[in-house]
Scaffold this motif. Structure first.
Motif, PDB file in Angstrom:
ATOM      1  N   LEU A 257       0.022 -50.758 151.403  1.00 21.12           N
ATOM      2  CA  LEU A 257      -1.231 -50.490 152.366  1.00 21.12           C
ATOM      3  C   LEU A 257      -0.505 -49.567 153.464  1.00 21.12           C
ATOM      4  O   LEU A 257       0.697 -49.453 153.360  1.00 21.12           O
ATOM      5  N   GLY A 258      -1.200 -49.251 154.458  1.00 24.89           N
ATOM      6  CA  GLY A 258      -0.768 -48.524 155.433  1.00 24.89           C
ATOM      7  C   GLY A 258      -0.298 -47.104 155.057  1.00 24.89           C
ATOM      8  O   GLY A 258      -1.014 -46.491 154.355  1.00 24.89           O
TER       9      GLY A 258
ATOM     10  N   VAL B  96     -11.465 -53.705 158.202  1.00 23.28           N
ATOM     11  CA  VAL B  96     -11.141 -54.367 159.321  1.00 23.28           C
ATOM     12  C   VAL B  96      -9.563 -53.957 159.618  1.00 23.28           C
ATOM     13  O   VAL B  96      -9.185 -53.626 160.811  1.00 23.28           O
ATOM     14  N   ARG B  97      -8.590 -53.578 158.763  1.00 19.24           N
ATOM     15  CA  ARG B  97      -7.317 -52.941 158.986  1.00 19.24           C
ATOM     16  C   ARG B  97      -7.621 -51.666 159.821  1.00 19.24           C
ATOM     17  O   ARG B  97      -6.920 -51.435 160.960  1.00 19.24           O
ATOM     18  N   GLN B  98      -8.494 -50.837 159.218  1.00 18.61           N
ATOM     19  CA  GLN B  98      -8.716 -49.500 160.020  1.00 18.61           C
ATOM     20  C   GLN B  98      -9.265 -49.589 161.315  1.00 18.61           C
ATOM     21  O   GLN B  98      -8.807 -48.914 162.246  1.00 18.61           O
ATOM     22  N   GLU B  99     -10.228 -50.546 161.585  1.00 18.09           N
ATOM     23  CA  GLU B  99     -10.749 -50.694 162.759  1.00 18.09           C
ATOM     24  C   GLU B  99      -9.758 -51.097 164.023  1.00 18.09           C
ATOM     25  O   GLU B  99      -9.665 -50.816 164.791  1.00 18.09           O
ATOM     26  N   LEU B 100      -8.868 -52.195 163.261  1.00 23.35           N
ATOM     27  CA  LEU B 100      -7.583 -52.712 164.132  1.00 23.35           C
ATOM     28  C   LEU B 100      -6.816 -51.814 164.657  1.00 23.35           C
ATOM     29  O   LEU B 100      -6.205 -51.676 165.670  1.00 23.35           O
TER      30      LEU B 100
ATOM     31  N   GLU C  77     -13.456 -60.512 167.888  1.00 28.83           N
ATOM     32  CA  GLU C  77     -14.864 -59.896 167.480  1.00 28.83           C
ATOM     33  C   GLU C  77     -14.880 -59.277 165.820  1.00 28.83           C
ATOM     34  O   GLU C  77     -15.671 -59.570 165.108  1.00 28.83           O
ATOM     35  N   MET C  78     -13.656 -58.662 165.881  1.00 28.56           N
ATOM     36  CA  MET C  78     -13.504 -57.719 164.730  1.00 28.56           C
ATOM     37  C   MET C  78     -13.637 -58.784 163.367  1.00 28.56           C
ATOM     38  O   MET C  78     -14.198 -58.566 162.344  1.00 28.56           O
TER      39      MET C  78
END
Length: 487
Positions: free
Chosen positions: A1-2, A431-435, A482-483
């Motif tokens: 990932l990433g 969620v990863r992208q948002e974080l 929250e995420m």
């Protein structure tokens, strides 16, 4: 990932590697044909199996060659032919599998196997588990003992093993060794061993900032950041696990339960945020390797596979390009916590069709991931998934000394560290992208706020006191909570 996903591989037209004229597999049973000659050797029913992947260019060519070798040797003996198709990118592959699994298209026949990250396989397993083959029914404990345990564990859902690892990367600390040695020579109180822990790294980064700041005594606060980080979400995952927090788990009904530990989240936040706001860590370009090239940073933490992108030259003060040496170091640990690093890289998932096809897939996957683990890994600058170091002939075949160092250091880390994988819930990628975006923006805002304090006439110490780091850490925790709570 990433980085492994983001960098991507440039697309080529879909390619097919196969011997023509073979029939599909039998509907079931062993696939054995009768032996009219009475020789005692039953001939296997010819069986064609299809693999979907997302490799392109050199990676695709290398995989095609390895598959062709299988088709002409092991496969030929067992009546198995593997056909491999590139779907262009991991995103395109994932989207195509979603369409097929959700019965949204009847235009494309489902493959027998596909390359997948854990979150991709998890989505299918949670919604249509009957589609997947449990590899644990075909791989013995002796088979599985050949792989690094953490890599195999990533493939388990419930009691079944649904992903067999193919090649992996981890994250390392990669340095402009030339400038690092200049710094160490001028500042003998620091050693490379300081970079083994985050605490030591922060002290060293402060020293580097002060050293570079001192080069222009008439311009205050223009010191350079020491290192940056490519994937902040990986840091979040890794440090939580290092401190004993799993972030979330699944209850007996398969529902996600949040396990965020406030103390862990705030500690990992302050560990990176405080030095960042002071200018000791940094980020500027799209990738940290770009920051190395422009001499903005002395090093960065990123995927071991990104060794290929590490610049061989950097810009000096006049903008002239100067050659540099590259240095590689293990992923830094928190003092008094477990050595922990991320593991990345797709594995192979098998779709349930006939028994003969499943057996054929398992035979090919076993061969690919053990007999040819090194060759597959090397084509991607990834690490082999089987235990043991590289033998002399394998080391000799790696022409780039930096790639060899990354492979060997990554394998050492796989052996000595707690290796963890990323999020695997339904909306894990978003969620990863948002974080990632939130963490990055908070760091940039924090650095801007700190600079405003300095420009108002404060010292670094005075600016740090006005930053309310504890409050910032609390805000970060609540926003991250929250995420996850939305899932």
């Amino acid at each position: 990932l990433g980085m492994d996903r983001r960098r991507g591989f440039r697309g080529l037209a879909v390619a097919l590697v196969a011997a023509a004229g073979l029939t599909a597999c039998s509907a079931g049973g062993t696939g054995a044909q009768p032996d009219p000659a009475g020789t005692g050797a039953a001939k296997q029913e010819p069986c064609k199996i299809v693999l979907w992947h997302y490799y392109n260019d050199l990676q695709k060519e290398s995989l095609d060659q390895i598959i062709e070798e299988y088709n002409q040797t092991e496969g030929a003996e067992k009546g198995i032919t593997v056909e491999a198709y590139s779907q262009g990118s991991i995103t395109e592959l994932s989207n195509k599998m979603d369409l097929i699994v959700n019965d949204s298209t009847n235009q494309v026949e489902m493959p027998n196997m596909f390359m997948a990250y854990r979150d991709m396989a998890s989505k299918i397993w949670r919604n249509k588990p009957e589609l997947l083959v449990d590899c644990g029914k075909y791989f013995s404990q002796e088979d599985l003992s050949q792989y690094y345990e953490a890599y195999v564990q990533e493939g388990y859902f419930g009691d079944g093993l649904y992903i067999i690892p193919v090649a992996k990367s981890t994250e390392l600390l990669m340095m402009n060794q030339t400038v690092l040695e200049e710094f160490l020579q001028a500042n003998p109180e620091f050693k490379t061993a300081d970079m083994e822990t985050w605490e030591g790294l922060a002290r060293m980064a402060e020293g580097y900032y002060n050293w570079t700041d001192g080069m222009t005594p008439d311009v205050p606060f223009d010191g350079k950041p020491f290192i940056g980080m490519d994937i902040l979400a990986n840091y979040f995952i890794t440090m939580n696990h290092a401190m004993g927090s799993d972030i979330y788990h699944y209850d007996q009904d398969g529902e996600m339960v949040l396990d965020l530990d406030r103390e862990c989240v705030e500690r990992l936040f302050e560990n990176y945020y405080i030095p960042y706001t002071k200018g000791y860590y940094g980020a500027s370009g799209k990738y940290r390797s770009d920051d190395i090239r422009q001499s903005v940073l002395a090093g960065y933490i990123g995927s071991s596979s990104s060794t290929l992108y590490f610049p061989k030259e950097v810009a000096d003060k006049e903008g002239e390009m100067k050659p540099i040496e590259m240095g590689m170091y293990p992923y830094p640990c928190l003092e008094h916590e477990a050595k922990t690093a991320i593991q990345q890289g797709a594995g192979i998932v098998t779709i349930q069709k006939s028994d003969r096809e499943s057996e054929a897939c398992m035979d090919f996957i076993r061969w690919l991931t053990t007999e040819r683990s090194f060759e597959v890994a090397l084509s991607m600058s990834y690490m082999p998934v089987v235990k043991g170091g590289l033998d002399e002939s394998q080391r000799d075949s790696v022409k780039d000394p930096n790639v060899l160092r990354a492979l060997e250091l990554g394998l050492e880390q796989s052996r000595d560290y707690q290796m963890v994988y990323g999020f695997d819930f339904e909306n894990a990628y978003s969620v990863r992208q948002e974080l990632e975006e939130y963490f990055s923006s908070v760091l940039a805002e924090g650095r801007s706020e700190f600079l405003r304090c300095l420009n108002s006439g404060m010292s670094i110490e005075e600016a740090a006191e006005t930053m309310n780091y504890g409050q910032k850490a609390d805000e970060f925790y609540r926003r991250v909570e929250e995420m996850f709570a939305k899932q």
